[in-house]
Write a protein that holds these residues in place. Structure first.
Motif, PDB file in Angstrom:
ATOM      1  N   SER A 141      17.165  26.862 -23.212  1.00  0.00           N
ATOM      2  CA  SER A 141      16.359  28.072 -23.268  1.00  0.00           C
ATOM      3  C   SER A 141      15.486  28.211 -22.028  1.00  0.00           C
ATOM      4  O   SER A 141      15.012  27.220 -21.465  1.00  0.00           O
ATOM      5  N   ILE A 143      12.579  29.204 -21.956  1.00  0.00           N
ATOM      6  CA  ILE A 143      11.247  28.685 -22.287  1.00  0.00           C
ATOM      7  C   ILE A 143      11.148  27.238 -21.823  1.00  0.00           C
ATOM      8  O   ILE A 143      10.175  26.832 -21.177  1.00  0.00           O
ATOM      9  N   VAL A 144      12.165  26.460 -22.165  1.00  0.00           N
ATOM     10  CA  VAL A 144      12.139  25.035 -21.839  1.00  0.00           C
ATOM     11  C   VAL A 144      12.201  24.843 -20.329  1.00  0.00           C
ATOM     12  O   VAL A 144      11.361  24.151 -19.743  1.00  0.00           O
ATOM     13  N   THR A 145      13.180  25.480 -19.692  1.00  0.00           N
ATOM     14  CA  THR A 145      13.361  25.261 -18.254  1.00  0.00           C
ATOM     15  C   THR A 145      12.169  25.768 -17.463  1.00  0.00           C
ATOM     16  O   THR A 145      11.697  25.083 -16.552  1.00  0.00           O
ATOM     17  N   THR A 147       9.039  26.230 -18.522  1.00  0.00           N
ATOM     18  CA  THR A 147       7.828  25.438 -18.809  1.00  0.00           C
ATOM     19  C   THR A 147       7.874  24.122 -18.045  1.00  0.00           C
ATOM     20  O   THR A 147       6.882  23.732 -17.415  1.00  0.00           O
ATOM     21  N   ILE A 148       9.007  23.461 -18.096  1.00  0.00           N
ATOM     22  CA  ILE A 148       9.131  22.179 -17.396  1.00  0.00           C
ATOM     23  C   ILE A 148       8.988  22.389 -15.888  1.00  0.00           C
ATOM     24  O   ILE A 148       8.289  21.633 -15.206  1.00  0.00           O
ATOM     25  N   ILE A 151       5.347  22.934 -15.098  1.00  0.00           N
ATOM     26  CA  ILE A 151       4.521  21.730 -15.196  1.00  0.00           C
ATOM     27  C   ILE A 151       4.761  20.819 -13.995  1.00  0.00           C
ATOM     28  O   ILE A 151       3.828  20.246 -13.433  1.00  0.00           O
ATOM     29  N   ILE A 152       6.011  20.689 -13.590  1.00  0.00           N
ATOM     30  CA  ILE A 152       6.340  19.797 -12.479  1.00  0.00           C
ATOM     31  C   ILE A 152       5.728  20.314 -11.177  1.00  0.00           C
ATOM     32  O   ILE A 152       5.273  19.545 -10.334  1.00  0.00           O
ATOM     33  N   GLN A 154       3.128  22.623 -10.874  1.00  0.00           N
ATOM     34  CA  GLN A 154       1.757  23.138 -10.849  1.00  0.00           C
ATOM     35  C   GLN A 154       0.924  22.290  -9.886  1.00  0.00           C
ATOM     36  O   GLN A 154       1.355  21.220  -9.484  1.00  0.00           O
ATOM     37  N   TYR A 255      11.880  38.873 -15.577  1.00  0.00           N
ATOM     38  CA  TYR A 255      10.729  39.201 -16.431  1.00  0.00           C
ATOM     39  C   TYR A 255      10.095  37.943 -16.993  1.00  0.00           C
ATOM     40  O   TYR A 255       8.892  37.760 -16.909  1.00  0.00           O
ATOM     41  N   ALA A 256      10.929  37.058 -17.541  1.00  0.00           N
ATOM     42  CA  ALA A 256      10.408  35.869 -18.211  1.00  0.00           C
ATOM     43  C   ALA A 256       9.640  34.967 -17.243  1.00  0.00           C
ATOM     44  O   ALA A 256       8.604  34.406 -17.597  1.00  0.00           O
ATOM     45  N   LEU A 259       6.112  36.159 -16.763  1.00  0.00           N
ATOM     46  CA  LEU A 259       5.316  35.923 -17.969  1.00  0.00           C
ATOM     47  C   LEU A 259       4.957  34.452 -18.125  1.00  0.00           C
ATOM     48  O   LEU A 259       3.859  34.102 -18.553  1.00  0.00           O
ATOM     49  N   LEU A 260       5.895  33.569 -17.787  1.00  0.00           N
ATOM     50  CA  LEU A 260       5.699  32.150 -18.055  1.00  0.00           C
ATOM     51  C   LEU A 260       5.066  31.390 -16.898  1.00  0.00           C
ATOM     52  O   LEU A 260       4.410  30.391 -17.101  1.00  0.00           O
ATOM     53  N   ALA A 274      11.225  45.222 -14.430  1.00  0.00           N
ATOM     54  CA  ALA A 274      11.313  44.966 -15.873  1.00  0.00           C
ATOM     55  C   ALA A 274       9.953  44.577 -16.438  1.00  0.00           C
ATOM     56  O   ALA A 274       9.577  45.009 -17.528  1.00  0.00           O
ATOM     57  N   GLU A 279       5.728  45.752 -20.023  1.00  0.00           N
ATOM     58  CA  GLU A 279       4.331  45.544 -20.405  1.00  0.00           C
ATOM     59  C   GLU A 279       3.630  46.871 -20.694  1.00  0.00           C
ATOM     60  O   GLU A 279       2.799  46.956 -21.597  1.00  0.00           O
TER      61      GLU A 279
ATOM     62  N   ASN B 228      18.406  30.399 -27.966  1.00  0.00           N
ATOM     63  CA  ASN B 228      17.498  30.341 -26.818  1.00  0.00           C
ATOM     64  C   ASN B 228      16.679  31.612 -26.606  1.00  0.00           C
ATOM     65  O   ASN B 228      15.804  31.632 -25.752  1.00  0.00           O
ATOM     66  N   TRP B 230      13.923  34.079 -26.742  1.00  0.00           N
ATOM     67  CA  TRP B 230      12.521  34.146 -27.170  1.00  0.00           C
ATOM     68  C   TRP B 230      11.962  35.553 -26.982  1.00  0.00           C
ATOM     69  O   TRP B 230      10.997  35.956 -27.634  1.00  0.00           O
ATOM     70  N   LEU B 270       9.410  21.051 -26.932  1.00  0.00           N
ATOM     71  CA  LEU B 270      10.384  21.499 -25.929  1.00  0.00           C
ATOM     72  C   LEU B 270      11.657  20.671 -26.029  1.00  0.00           C
ATOM     73  O   LEU B 270      12.768  21.204 -25.971  1.00  0.00           O
TER      74      LEU B 270
END
Lengths: 322, 299
Positions: A141, A143-145, A147-148, A151-152, A154, A255-256, A259-260, A274, A279, B228, B230, B270
């Motif tokens: 997803s 979201i997972v990719t 977010t990771i 974090i790596i 930042q 878009y994602a 947002l993320l 988009a 928004e 997947n 969201w 996650l």
């Protein structure tokens, strides 16, 4: 001359004649076939064409609304066009990103991915394992990719700390917030998750080239570059042209990531079409007409961008059919 | 494994292959590294994580799954009346992914078959609509969608989300299946008609089995995409979260939104989310990659 019997004439008068445009070919012209076609096509029409067509018509109506939203006008289109020519406006930033991103994808990423795919085609050691690992980010997803990835990378993350130790200059705002690096991070992310599928498809297309022709060329002493540029790329031109055109629309659709990754897209100048449209669309009322106005501007830009590219490519790849 | 053909391959080419292989290993390592880092971080206590998160790679002191146990029992609120656990969100996602996977196949399959094999008013319209009308990048459709949803008082309604997801996913499959059905021979069907079979029987017993392998691959792809997804939850049904949106909310809340949630717990969430698509890919990777390969060959 054949004379019709009374029963035949009565039969002809009784049988219903469908209008010409609704008649089916003789072999398919039966009530059961009509019922079958109706049953099979009803739901796809409702879920597919019906809603989509309705949506497009009403979107055009929203675009051409007056200030109150009740009548016909071009108020929101004019607002959007004014914003387009206002320096520093979010619309202008989104248009800039919409134009630059496809250039990066088509002229930097795509050649790199093709070259990597070429070596997978040549079956370097570990090709099967590489294929699976390269495909992994596609499965997982966003979201997972994202977010990771965030974090790596930042500002006090593991990788960035290590890069800073090696002497790399990190912006004060962080890689995702700085206007100089935020789009670069989005490009890097897109390359990271998107290369797998492109390479897999490209390798498959290369495998479709006649192997005897390749073998003959190798016997004649053809090297890497000749094989790649003069034999494989020309064979893959139809597929490449489709990717080229698809990438032209990519600059508007992300878009994602915004947002993320980016808490403040205006500060980091990482808007996309988009993002802006969605928004604004979520807020009821005037903002939705503004969103439609923005949509009109982006459509004006997207149509020549995409269709212009197609026309240009049709001259290079004349036998391509989209 | 590359074996050097001494009649054809120069030594230098062989050396280049190994250099490129090394580069690929580095590139694949950059893909795997973030997931490995996340897995190790998910096993850490909060203090241990904050001491080590700037390090390139640190093994946790103990490999315990306490964070996983806690996050599976954590109840997330997304604005609705109910609070959802990971299991419940996974359950929501499973039934939605399964049903969307099937509906996302049946509709384009039926439509593609009829348009490819029957000549009726509008049979070409669907095909050209997909290529021409949908290819026009008319942006701003989201506004219309939200206006319709709010006008009909259907915001936060699962059926709407269901409908919009199916609507958005039919055309790509339709075009692929249309091309496939166009290539299928009609002689078997004609023989069946002569023997008295109906159109439905021909479709179910003759045509559908020939396209079943493609449908299975599409189903797997649709299932993974639904798992997947969201964005649909975020936009249309925030109070009935799917697992992807739920994990996104957990990540956002961890550390400063909810004192019960720690950052390592969000990593555990996650990682848990990655498991089903990974398992499905492990089981079906040959089918998925071979279908992409076949598509690439035809493309």
């Amino acid at each position: 001359m054949m004379v019709k019997s009374e029963s035949q004439s009565r039969e002809e008068k009784r049988s219903f004649k469908w209008p010409k445009f609704l008649r089916l070919p003789k072999s398919q012209n039966s009530p059961k076939t009509r019922v079958f076609l109706f049953c099979m096509m009803f739901l796809p029409f409702v879920f597919g064409v019906g809603y989509d067509f309705f949506n497009k018509i009403f979107t055009i109506k929203l675009m051409f609304a007056d200030e109150s939203g009740t009548g016909f006008g071009t108020y929101y289109i004019e607002q959007a066009l004014t914003a387009l020519f206002t320096p520093g406006s979010e619309l202008l930033i989104a248009v800039k990103n919409a134009v630059i991103m496809p250039m990066v994808f088509n002229f930097i990423f795509l050649p790199l991915q093709l070259m990597m795919a070429y070596f997978l085609y040549r079956k370097i050691p570990g090709t099967n394992g590489f294929r699976i690992i390269l495909y992994l980010p596609v499965l997982i997803s966003q979201i997972v990719t994202s977010t990771i990835f965030f974090i790596i990378f930042q500002s006090d993350g593991a990788l960035v700390t290590q890069l800073a130790k090696w002497g790399m200059e990190i912006p004060v705002d962080g890689l995702f917030q700085s206007s100089k690096t935020s789009m670069l991070m989005i490009y890097l992310f897109q390359f990271w998750i998107g290369s797998g599928v492109t390479m897999t498809l490209a390798t498959a297309a290369m495998n479709g080239v006649n192997p005897e022709m390749i073998e003959a060329a190798r016997l004649d002493g053809v090297g890497f570059w000749e094989e790649f540029f003069h034999m494989l790329i020309p064979s893959m031109l139809p597929m490449l042209s489709v990717w080229f055109v698809q990438n032209m629309a990519s600059g508007m659709g992300f878009y994602a990531e915004i947002l993320l990754f980016t808490p403040d897209p205006l500060l980091s100048e990482s808007f996309s079409a988009a993002y802006l449209i969605t928004e604004k669309a979520k807020i009821m009322g005037r903002a939705q007409y503004e969103s439609a106005g923005y949509g009109f501007v982006f459509t004006l830009i997207a149509i020549p961008l995409i269709y212009g590219t197609r026309k240009l490519l049709e001259k290079i790849v004349p036998d391509n059919s989209y | 494994m590359i074996r050097r053909n001494k009649l054809v391959d120069k030594k230098s080419r062989y050396i280049v292959y190994w250099i490129i292989t090394a580069l690929f290993v580095v590139y694949c390592a950059t893909i795997i590294y973030p997931f490995v880092w996340t897995f190790f971080a998910s096993m850490m206590e909060p203090r241990e994580y904050f001491e080590n998160y700037t390090h390139f790679l640190t093994l946790p002191k103990t490999f315990n799954f306490e964070n996983y146990r806690t996050i599976l029992g954590y109840k997330l609120s997304t604005g609705g009346l109910k609070e959802w656990t990971m299991w419940e969100m996974a359950g929501n996602t499973l039934w939605l992914a399964f049903s969307l996977g099937i509906m996302g196949l049946i509709l384009p399959c039926c439509c593609a078959y009829c348009c490819a094999k029957y000549k009726f008013f509008g049979s070409n319209f669907f095909f050209y609509y997909g290529i021409v009308f949908c290819a026009i990048p008319l942006m701003g459709g989201q506004s219309t969608t939200f206006r319709i949803i709010h006008f009909l008082n259907l915001y936060d309604n699962l059926l709407v989300r269901y409908y919009l997801t199916i609507t958005g996913s039919t055309y790509a499959s339709f075009l692929f299946l249309y091309a496939f059905f166009k290539g299928l021979s009609w002689t078997l069907a004609e023989s069946a008609f002569i023997d008295g079979a109906t159109d439905f029987q021909v479709f179910i017993h003759i045509m559908l089995p020939q396209v079943l392998h493609i449908l299975i691959t599409f189903f797997i792809g649709n299932f993974i995409a639904s798992w997947n997804d969201w964005q649909s939850s975020y936009l249309y049904t925030p109070s009935t979260p799917m697992v992807a949106y739920g994990v996104q909310r957990i990540v956002k809340l961890s550390g400063y939104g909810d004192p019960r949630l720690t950052v390592p717990m969000s990593f555990a969430a996650l990682f848990l989310m990655m498991i089903p698509p990974f398992v499905i890919f492990t089981i079906f990777h040959k089918r998925i990659l071979n279908t992409i390969y076949t598509g690439g060959l035809k493309g």
